[in-house]
Design a protein around this motif. Structure first.
Motif, PDB file in Angstrom:
ATOM      1  N   VAL A  98      29.814  40.289  29.430  1.00 48.46           N
ATOM      2  CA  VAL A  98      30.007  40.760  30.804  1.00 48.46           C
ATOM      3  C   VAL A  98      31.436  39.981  30.384  1.00 48.46           C
ATOM      4  O   VAL A  98      32.466  40.114  30.720  1.00 48.46           O
ATOM      5  CB  VAL A  98      29.604  39.901  31.577  1.00 48.46           C
ATOM      6  N   TYR A 102      35.421  41.169  30.752  1.00 47.60           N
ATOM      7  CA  TYR A 102      35.946  40.471  32.151  1.00 47.60           C
ATOM      8  C   TYR A 102      37.427  39.437  31.372  1.00 47.60           C
ATOM      9  O   TYR A 102      38.577  40.400  31.522  1.00 47.60           O
ATOM     10  CB  TYR A 102      35.803  38.977  32.276  1.00 47.60           C
ATOM     11  N   GLY A 106      41.340  42.206  31.857  1.00 48.87           N
ATOM     12  CA  GLY A 106      41.898  41.274  32.766  1.00 48.87           C
ATOM     13  C   GLY A 106      43.703  41.001  31.705  1.00 48.87           C
ATOM     14  O   GLY A 106      44.848  41.498  32.473  1.00 48.87           O
ATOM     15  N   PHE A 153      43.619  39.823  36.054  1.00 49.44           N
ATOM     16  CA  PHE A 153      41.962  39.809  36.254  1.00 49.44           C
ATOM     17  C   PHE A 153      41.684  39.486  37.395  1.00 49.44           C
ATOM     18  O   PHE A 153      40.311  39.361  37.551  1.00 49.44           O
ATOM     19  CB  PHE A 153      42.564  37.654  36.126  1.00 49.44           C
ATOM     20  N   SER A 156      39.916  42.870  37.124  1.00 46.36           N
ATOM     21  CA  SER A 156      39.236  42.888  35.780  1.00 46.36           C
ATOM     22  C   SER A 156      37.753  42.201  36.675  1.00 46.36           C
ATOM     23  O   SER A 156      36.461  41.941  35.976  1.00 46.36           O
ATOM     24  CB  SER A 156      39.895  41.835  35.183  1.00 46.36           C
ATOM     25  N   THR A 157      38.100  41.375  37.493  1.00 45.65           N
ATOM     26  CA  THR A 157      37.232  40.937  38.150  1.00 45.65           C
ATOM     27  C   THR A 157      35.930  41.984  39.098  1.00 45.65           C
ATOM     28  O   THR A 157      34.839  41.891  38.803  1.00 45.65           O
ATOM     29  CB  THR A 157      37.427  40.287  39.126  1.00 45.65           C
ATOM     30  N   GLN A 159      36.392  45.178  38.332  1.00 45.63           N
ATOM     31  CA  GLN A 159      35.818  45.957  37.957  1.00 45.63           C
ATOM     32  C   GLN A 159      34.285  45.505  37.145  1.00 45.63           C
ATOM     33  O   GLN A 159      33.199  46.167  36.796  1.00 45.63           O
ATOM     34  CB  GLN A 159      36.583  47.053  36.514  1.00 45.63           C
ATOM     35  N   THR A 160      34.321  44.259  36.378  1.00 49.19           N
ATOM     36  CA  THR A 160      33.056  43.602  35.777  1.00 49.19           C
ATOM     37  C   THR A 160      31.915  43.535  37.102  1.00 49.19           C
ATOM     38  O   THR A 160      31.013  43.631  36.357  1.00 49.19           O
ATOM     39  CB  THR A 160      34.082  42.410  35.363  1.00 49.19           C
ATOM     40  N   GLU A 181      34.396  49.361  29.252  1.00 48.76           N
ATOM     41  CA  GLU A 181      33.590  49.686  30.511  1.00 48.76           C
ATOM     42  C   GLU A 181      32.826  51.620  30.567  1.00 48.76           C
ATOM     43  O   GLU A 181      31.747  51.705  30.629  1.00 48.76           O
ATOM     44  CB  GLU A 181      35.137  50.116  31.583  1.00 48.76           C
TER      45      GLU A 181
END
Length: 314
Positions: A98, A102, A106, A153, A156-157, A159-160, A181
């Motif tokens: 994870v 991330y 990001g 980020f 990124s947040t 998508q994660t 991903e």
């Protein structure tokens, strides 16, 4: 195949290049050397940009941000990769996966925006030289850097969160050397059309549009440079942009090759090497590119490493 909630997974298996043990040994040595060069080269650029007052300019401010980003980017990926290349164990913990996704996503997104900001800086320097100091004032520099980092980020947040809400298959074998991903989407046990569409939108926002803006900036720069009558003036103008343009070609070229291509066993193996290039090789090349093509940085590095007792004299 039966699915399982991703939160119940203790670890993932990163297959990487496990089918080619000889290649793994070569990669272990090569990546170790490249990683050390990346650390040394990018740290050197940050130090000379900070310690030398002559380099306290917008271009070197953004270059320092790029070097720091590359340091963090490779460090989020390479140590785990080297551990997996050393032996038969190819695992990464669920939490580690994870965090890796991330941070790497990001920083990768941030680099796309940061390279666009650097193109905007070069556009103002060459196309608006008389107003450059007024336009690129310190407050704007900090704001542009903050936009690059925060936007990267934020993406990124999102998508994660979306990726790790997917129910993943029991085998949890990721066909890549890192938690990326596209590889994680492939092991989901549900229809992933929505997430794939969302990823396509993210690619447009963080790759296609920034690259388009960079190309427009350099179109304007080329037109302005061609109006310069002196050969020396043209050479100097192109010289200030050449390093950045080369970095853009290397980074965006491999990103596009990885994320925008037909899916097959061949392309998956091919994309591993391309991913290896932009995550490991490119960050080590950036300091070299800027050093070789930039007299100011070469001078600052020599001054930092070999201090001359007469260096303060004209």
């Amino acid at each position: 195949m039966k699915g399982t909630n991703s939160s119940n997974l203790a670890e993932f298996i990163l297959l990487g290049f496990s089918e080619q043990p000889r290649l793994e040994k070569v990669l272990l040595v090569a990546i170790s050397i490249i990683y050390v060069l990346t650390l040394v080269g990018n740290t050197a650029i940050i130090l000379v940009s900070f310690l030398n007052p002559k380099l306290h300019t917008p271009m070197y401010f953004f270059l320092s941000n790029l070097s720091f980003l590359d340091l963090c980017f490779t460090t989020s990926i390479v140590p785990q990769m080297l551990v997996n290349l050393r032996g038969p164990e190819k695992t990464i913990s669920y939490t580690g996966c994870v965090l890796q996704l991330y941070v790497a996503l990001g920083l990768g997104s941030t680099e796309c925006i940061l390279l666009t900001v650097m193109a905007y800086d070069r556009f103002n320097a060459i196309c608006r030289p008389l107003h450059y100091g007024v336009i690129m004032h310190p407050r704007l520099l900090r704001q542009l850097a903050a936009v690059a980092w925060s936007s990267g980020f934020v993406e990124s947040t999102l998508q994660t969160i979306l990726v790790f809400q997917l129910p993943l298959c029991n085998h949890h074998r990721v066909d890549d050397f890192m938690c990326e991903e596209p590889a994680l989407i492939k092991i989901a046990c549900v229809n992933t059309t929505f997430l794939e569409n969302e990823l396509s939108i993210a690619i447009v926002l963080y790759v296609v549009i920034p690259l388009g803006l960079i190309l427009v900036s350099y179109g304007c720069i080329a037109r302005s440079v061609l109006r310069i009558r002196s050969t020396e003036g043209r050479r100097k103008a192109f010289g200030t942009c050449g390093s950045h343009l080369l970095v853009v070609v290397l980074f965006f070229g491999t990103i596009i090759s990885v994320y925008i291509q037909p899916k097959s066993e061949y392309t998956q193996n091919h994309s591993k090497f391309l991913t290896l290039f932009y995550t490991v090789v490119t960050p080590s090349l950036n300091p070299l590119i800027y050093t070789l093509r930039n007299k100011e940085i070469k001078w600052a590095l020599r001054r930092l490493l070999w201090r001359d007792p007469h260096q303060g004299q004209p």
